[in-house]
Motif scaffolding. Structure first.
Motif, mmCIF file in Angstrom:
data_model
loop_
_atom_site.group_PDB
_atom_site.id
_atom_site.type_symbol
_atom_site.label_atom_id
_atom_site.label_comp_id
_atom_site.label_asym_id
_atom_site.label_seq_id
_atom_site.Cartn_x
_atom_site.Cartn_y
_atom_site.Cartn_z
ATOM 1 N N UNK A 102 47.773 -22.613 33.254
ATOM 2 C CA UNK A 102 47.932 -22.645 34.709
ATOM 3 C C UNK A 102 47.576 -21.297 35.351
ATOM 4 N N UNK A 103 47.990 -20.184 34.705
ATOM 5 C CA UNK A 103 47.816 -18.861 35.291
ATOM 6 C C UNK A 103 46.696 -18.045 34.660
ATOM 7 N N UNK A 104 45.869 -18.648 33.825
ATOM 8 C CA UNK A 104 44.806 -17.898 33.156
ATOM 9 C C UNK A 104 43.771 -17.402 34.160
ATOM 10 N N UNK A 105 42.994 -16.431 33.723
ATOM 11 C CA UNK A 105 41.967 -15.844 34.595
ATOM 12 C C UNK A 105 40.935 -16.873 35.012
ATOM 13 N N UNK A 106 40.757 -17.939 34.240
ATOM 14 C CA UNK A 106 39.743 -18.942 34.538
ATOM 15 C C UNK A 106 40.237 -20.063 35.440
#
Length: 114
Positions: A102-106
């Motif tokens: 959910x919070x990844x850079x992608x």
């Protein structure tokens, strides 16, 4: 400045034998916090022990107004210092919520803003 505190948080989690520790830089992505740290404990007891050790460490560093949720159940404990949000999960609960994805850079920015 969260950087000395984030280093201390990561060190404390390592000392407490937290597993699969992930630190996500949230700077510029959300006003919620500058960093999010996600870690696992092997059991409810381990999750609680990790949370207790981290809370004691934050207190010793002078962090005030730290908010905690999830104790005494210890399936998922959230510790919010204001600049850093720490999630300590049992592995099954962590897999269900999958906050890293959910919070990844992608992740799309519109999802991150909500």
């Amino acid at each position: 400045m969260a950087s000395p505190i984030i280093a201390s948080v990561l060190e404390c989690l390592d000392d407490a034998k937290a597993e699969e520790v992930v630190s996500i830089d949230l700077t510029g992505k959300t006003p919620l916090a500058d960093h999010m740290v996600i870690a696992s404990g092997r059991s409810q007891r381990h999750v609680g022990a990790i949370a207790d050790q981290l809370l004691e460490s934050l207190k010793e560093q002078g962090c005030q107004n730290v908010r905690v949720q999830g104790i005494p159940h210890c399936d998922w404990v959230l510790i919010d210092t204001g600049d850093i949000i720490v999630h300590v999960f049992r592995p099954e609960v962590r897999g269900f919520y999958n906050l890293e994805k959910l919070w990844s850079a992608n992740a799309p920015m519109e999802r991150l803003a909500g």
